[in-house]
Scaffold this motif. Structure first.
Motif, PDB file in Angstrom:
ATOM      1  N   UNK A 194      -9.150   4.398   0.810  1.00 56.82           N
ATOM      2  CA  UNK A 194     -10.542   4.479   0.351  1.00 56.82           C
ATOM      3  C   UNK A 194     -11.459   4.968   1.468  1.00 56.82           C
ATOM      4  N   UNK A 195     -11.265   4.445   2.684  1.00 55.13           N
ATOM      5  CA  UNK A 195     -12.178   4.772   3.777  1.00 55.13           C
ATOM      6  C   UNK A 195     -11.787   6.040   4.530  1.00 55.13           C
ATOM      7  N   UNK A 196     -10.506   6.395   4.481  1.00 59.72           N
ATOM      8  CA  UNK A 196     -10.067   7.583   5.218  1.00 59.72           C
ATOM      9  C   UNK A 196     -10.014   8.826   4.348  1.00 59.72           C
ATOM     10  N   UNK A 197      -9.891   8.637   3.031  1.00 58.38           N
ATOM     11  CA  UNK A 197      -9.740   9.771   2.140  1.00 58.38           C
ATOM     12  C   UNK A 197      -8.373  10.419   2.201  1.00 58.38           C
ATOM     13  N   UNK A 198      -7.423   9.740   2.822  1.00 56.66           N
ATOM     14  CA  UNK A 198      -6.078  10.280   2.987  1.00 56.66           C
ATOM     15  C   UNK A 198      -5.068   9.355   2.308  1.00 56.66           C
ATOM     16  N   UNK A 199      -3.976   9.945   1.866  1.00 51.99           N
ATOM     17  CA  UNK A 199      -2.914   9.155   1.248  1.00 51.99           C
ATOM     18  C   UNK A 199      -2.023   8.543   2.331  1.00 51.99           C
ATOM     19  N   UNK A 200      -1.798   7.252   2.226  1.00 50.58           N
ATOM     20  CA  UNK A 200      -0.886   6.571   3.143  1.00 50.58           C
ATOM     21  C   UNK A 200       0.309   5.973   2.414  1.00 50.58           C
ATOM     22  N   UNK A 201       0.558   6.447   1.197  1.00 48.43           N
ATOM     23  CA  UNK A 201       1.720   5.954   0.454  1.00 48.43           C
ATOM     24  C   UNK A 201       3.014   6.220   1.209  1.00 48.43           C
ATOM     25  N   UNK A 202       3.166   7.455   1.703  1.00 51.60           N
ATOM     26  CA  UNK A 202       4.404   7.784   2.400  1.00 51.60           C
ATOM     27  C   UNK A 202       4.537   6.985   3.697  1.00 51.60           C
ATOM     28  N   UNK A 203       3.432   6.791   4.389  1.00 54.72           N
ATOM     29  CA  UNK A 203       3.462   6.008   5.631  1.00 54.72           C
ATOM     30  C   UNK A 203       4.036   4.618   5.374  1.00 54.72           C
TER      31      UNK A 203
END
Length: 889
Positions: A459-468
């Motif tokens: 939400x705050x970064x605007x990036x997907x971290x699913x893979x992380x």
């Protein structure tokens, strides 16, 4: 052929004991196999969050401990509301509680008490959202959850106390409760103790008064904000305390009276830690006070009970140890838990890393704050080495476990901390702080899972971290990265080739991660960030000139096993780069694998001149690994280190050599050394030498007086290395006469050493067995368990009958595990030749004589070569032997 009747009887006894041991082993294996009848992929094998049929509002305990009989009598009142469905019955976790009365605000049909539950059946189901209560009066003699420390148990008079330990599911052993981390509520503890005793618990002390009828002092503590059941704490007994304040928050540090003189060493950083954590986390400390209570023989290192941390007495230390000992890491870890684990709590034990990973990482962050970034990086480096060298494919979040304790491993702690370090590195410090602050505020006083954290970050970064999170948390392993470098002078391109060599499978993925490659040239430094995602990849970088240093992951932001062997000139430049502590540490590692005289020279210089203690420590370890005569000389020349941490490592490294020069260096160091911890390290390493002087040193050390008996403990460890049975009687006499000087764990270790020394001595095994058996019922659990372990070490068939009794203890208890393991050892033991201890001494003497003969022979050869020109004509060259075709053989 007839055998003497005594021998026949002895043989019969041994056969019977062996049969009993085999039968016991079979029973154990049967029990183990029955525990895994469910297929590994079945729902029965996985652990999930328990249902919450009710919302617990408050839990209140009114408890009176009996310190003489080590029992508690209590009344527990639980207020609750059914959540969504009418509640026909209420099940509370309660192990071996004797219930004397049960009342409720609702009409009861009946209640039943099992070994593990109290089940309350109501006459009519309680409607959703209706407030109700149940009050249980009960009595317990807890084997878990609540622990007494009294003089009758062998603890110091005047230090009598008790403490509780709820995590993960021990609270149920002394009061009925909903014992799962996804249920949060306020709590209250009232404790009635003899006058002069102190009571410490969660939250705010609301009253203290003397009961005129009983003479007992009644103290009530109230935790006014919700927390998890396992965080409820009670410490009561004779304590003294130090006090301070941070802003308007009272701080206190309690110890048993006999330990108060060492308390300040452990308490002193608490205020600074609170200030740092508030600034770093961005959320104010959430509780009304912060107490730390040191107790004897705590069951762990520390426990982050809400506003009232419990600490082991092993964290205490004296100034004499210089900078070798510190409570900083432990105190910071438990204090960080007040936010991570207490304010927000893992929803179930599969998500434990959200408690322990955060506490581990924030202890590293405080180390960097207090001492500098090199300390932060060295802590992460040490942590990573304990992770990347494993072949473990288990993920951090894992549902396949039998007991919650299985989740308390390096995966939740060290690897969890590294996941956060990678997140902080990828997001940047400011954005990372915003994410953590938002996550805490959004879920304050609630329960969380990994996806809650992921959601805020996205939400705050605007990036997907699913893979992380998929590759680092929900799958196992780490990248096994092999890297090579080449320079093309014509095109002025640097090529870096990368391969991921980890074994791929369902549990371990091919990783996708950003990676920085740094090139240092004469004209400056260039950083290039690439994305690694293939099994094998080549990357090309245009540079103005050939680099002096090439660094993979220079800022140390990736948890990986990295194999990169730069050319010798680069390695030397890397070792001298004062701005790159990780680079220097990696250079030391690489030199330890070269094992040549040039490597020793460089490591010797590093050991004596590197500005950071951690690099010097690793240089000493590397010289020990090289293990050449030159490496030993380098270590012997470095014993005057001013930093005690490096000095101890130097003596430890010297202890890795079996050599007369090493022995002389250690004994000389022992005479000069004032630090008791370094004295202990030297003494422990003397056990392998059969010198008469060594025996005198060990005898004096065994009977010496030191803080927590540390020097005598080292002497016991040295005796273990001697395998010399002549120490059996002196050690046994020492244990008889000085038992009170030993810590519980030290005494248990000494029992095991005694058993090892006697194992191969038929004439003394019986006496030692009887001596050790005398402690299998010791009231101190560490001693009790240590005695059972020692019987396994002794490998005496006649101990089987004793061990079988303890193998029937509760499955999973320390006594059960120790007895079971001991039975296995006895069943699998192969009796060696009698008198093996004496034989080893003779072998060591022969080895020494052999070295001396070789040295004498070498000296004679040198003398002969020196005399040859004057005493004999010149030697003719010996012609090469050739084959029929003229080739030299």
């Amino acid at each position: 052929m007839k055998l003497p009747i005594l021998l026949v009887a002895t043989l019969a006894l041994n056969v019977a004991s062996a049969l009993h041991a085999e039968e016991s082993t079979q029973q154990i294996e049967c029990l183990k196999s029955s525990a895994f009848l469910a297929p590994p992929d079945s729902p029965d094998h996985r652990q999930y969050v328990p249902d919450r049929a009710i919302n617990v509002l408050n839990l209140a305990i009114d408890v009176t401990p009996d310190f003489t009989n080590r029992t508690v009598t209590a009344k527990t009142t639980i207020k609750f509301k059914p959540i969504a469905m009418p509640l026909p019955e209420l099940a509370l976790d309660a192990v071996d509680l004797r219930v004397t009365s049960l009342q409720s605000s609702e009409t009861l049909l009946e209640y039943q008490v099992t070994d593990a539950k109290i089940i309350v059946t109501f006459a009519q189901p309680i409607p959703p959202d209706k407030e109700a209560w149940v009050a249980v009066e009960h009595h317990a003699e807890p084997v878990k959850g609540l622990y007494f420390r009294t003089p009758e148990m062998g603890y110091k008079p005047g230090d009598t106390h008790l403490f509780t330990q709820g995590e993960p599911i021990e609270a149920r052993h002394w009061y009925p409760c909903p014992d799962a981390p996804n249920q949060k509520f306020t709590s209250e503890i009232t404790c009635r103790v003899p006058e002069g005793m102190t009571v410490i618990s969660n939250g705010r002390k609301v009253s203290e008064a003397t009961d005129a009828a009983t003479g007992l002092v009644t103290v009530t503590w109230r935790q006014e904000k919700p927390h998890a059941n396992y965080l409820i704490s009670l410490c009561a007994g004779y304590f003294e305390k130090l006090e301070d304040r941070y802003r308007d928050i009272p701080l206190a540090f309690y110890t048993p009276p006999s330990d108060i003189n060492e308390a300040m060493n452990s308490f002193r950083d608490t205020k600074d830690m609170l200030a740092f954590f508030e600034e770093e986390i961005g959320v104010p400390y959430p509780w009304p006070k912060y107490d730390q209570v040191v107790v004897n023989d705590f069951v762990a290192g520390g426990m982050e009970n809400t506003s009232a941390t419990t600490l082991t007495d092993r964290t205490l230390f004296t100034d004499a140890t210089e900078n070798l000992r510190s409570s900083q890491g432990l105190v910071a870890h438990e204090l960080a838990h007040q936010w991570f684990g207490d304010l927000v709590t893992c929803k179930d034990w599969s998500s434990l890393w959200l408690n322990e990973g955060f506490a581990t990482y924030y202890a590293h962050l405080y180390d960097g704050h207090k001492h500098g970034r090199d300390f932060l990086l060295y802590g992460l480096y040490s942590s990573a080495r304990g992770i990347v060298n494993r072949t473990d494919a288990r993920p951090i979040v894992e549902r396949k476990y039998d007991q919650p304790t299985e989740m308390f491993s390096y995966l939740a702690y060290q690897k969890g901390g590294w996941v956060l370090h990678m997140l902080r590195s990828q997001l940047g410090e400011d954005l990372y702080r915003r994410c953590i602050k938002t996550w805490l505020e959004r879920h304050a006083y609630g329960s969380v899972v990994t996806e809650d954290l992921n959601r805020v970050i996205e939400e705050l970064s605007g990036r997907s971290y699913d893979q992380f999170f998929d590759q680092w948390v929900y799958h196992g392993g780490v990248p096994d990265l092999e890297s090579t470098y080449a320079w093309d002078a014509r095109t002025k391109l640097a090529r870096v080739s990368l391969k991921q060599n980890q074994r791929l499978g369902e549990g371990v993925l091919l990783f996708n991660f950003p990676l920085t490659v740094r090139f240092k040239t004469k004209s400056g430094t260039e950083n290039h960030t690439i994305t690694v995602k293939q099994k094998s990849e080549d990357f090309y970088f245009p540079l103005a000139e050939a680099p002096i240093i090439v660094r993979i992951d220079p800022e140390y932001t990736l948890l990986a096993r990295v194999k990169f062997d730069p050319p010798a000139a680069m390695l030397e430049a890397q070792l001298e780069d004062q701005a790159d502590v990780i680079g220097r540490l990696l250079a030391v590692e690489a030199l330890s694998r070269k094992r040549d005289k040039q490597a020793v020279t460089k490591l010797k210089r590093t050991l004596n001149h590197d500005p950071f203690y951690g690099v010097r420590v690793e240089a000493a370890k590397a010289l020990r690994t090289i293990h050449s005569d030159e490496a030993l000389d380098a270590l012997l020349a470095a014993t005057k280190q001013t930093d005690a941490r490096v000095r101890r490592e130097v003596f430890d490294a010297i202890g890795g050599f079996y050599h007369e020069k090493a022995y002389a260096g250690k004994t000389a160091g022992l005479k000069e050394e004032k630090n008791p911890d370094i004295q202990a390290a030297i003494i422990e390493e003397l056990g392998g030498y059969p010198h008469a002087e060594m025996r005198e040193i060990l005898g004096q050390s065994l009977n010496s007086t030191s803080y927590r008996n540390g020097v005598a403990d080292a002497a016991v460890r040295a005796l273990r290395r001697t395998h010399d049975p002549t120490w059996i009687e002196p050690l046994m006499q020492n244990l008889r006469s000085r038992q009170a000087d030993y810590t519980s764990r030290g005494f248990a270790s000494a029992l095991d050493t005694l058993a090892l020394l006697a194992r191969d001595e038929a004439g003394q095994r019986e006496e030692v067995r009887d001596f050790v058996v005398g402690y299998v019922n010791d009231p101190r659990r560490p001693v009790r368990v240590g005695a059972l372990n020692a019987l396994g070490t002794l490998e005496d068939q006649r101990a089987v009958a004793v061990l079988q009794k303890f193998s029937l203890a509760s499955a999973g208890s320390p006594e059960h595990r120790a007895a079971t393991n001991a039975l296995h050892r006895i069943a699998n033991a192969k009796r060696p030749v009698e008198g093996l201890g004496h034989l080893q001494t003779q072998v060591l003497d022969l080895q020494k004589e052999n070295r001396e003969l070789r040295q004498n022979f070498k000296t004679l050869e040198q003398k002969l070569d020196a005399l040859t020109p004057t005493l004999a004509p010149p030697r003719k060259p010996t012609p090469a032997l050739t084959s029929p075709r003229g080739r030299a053989k």
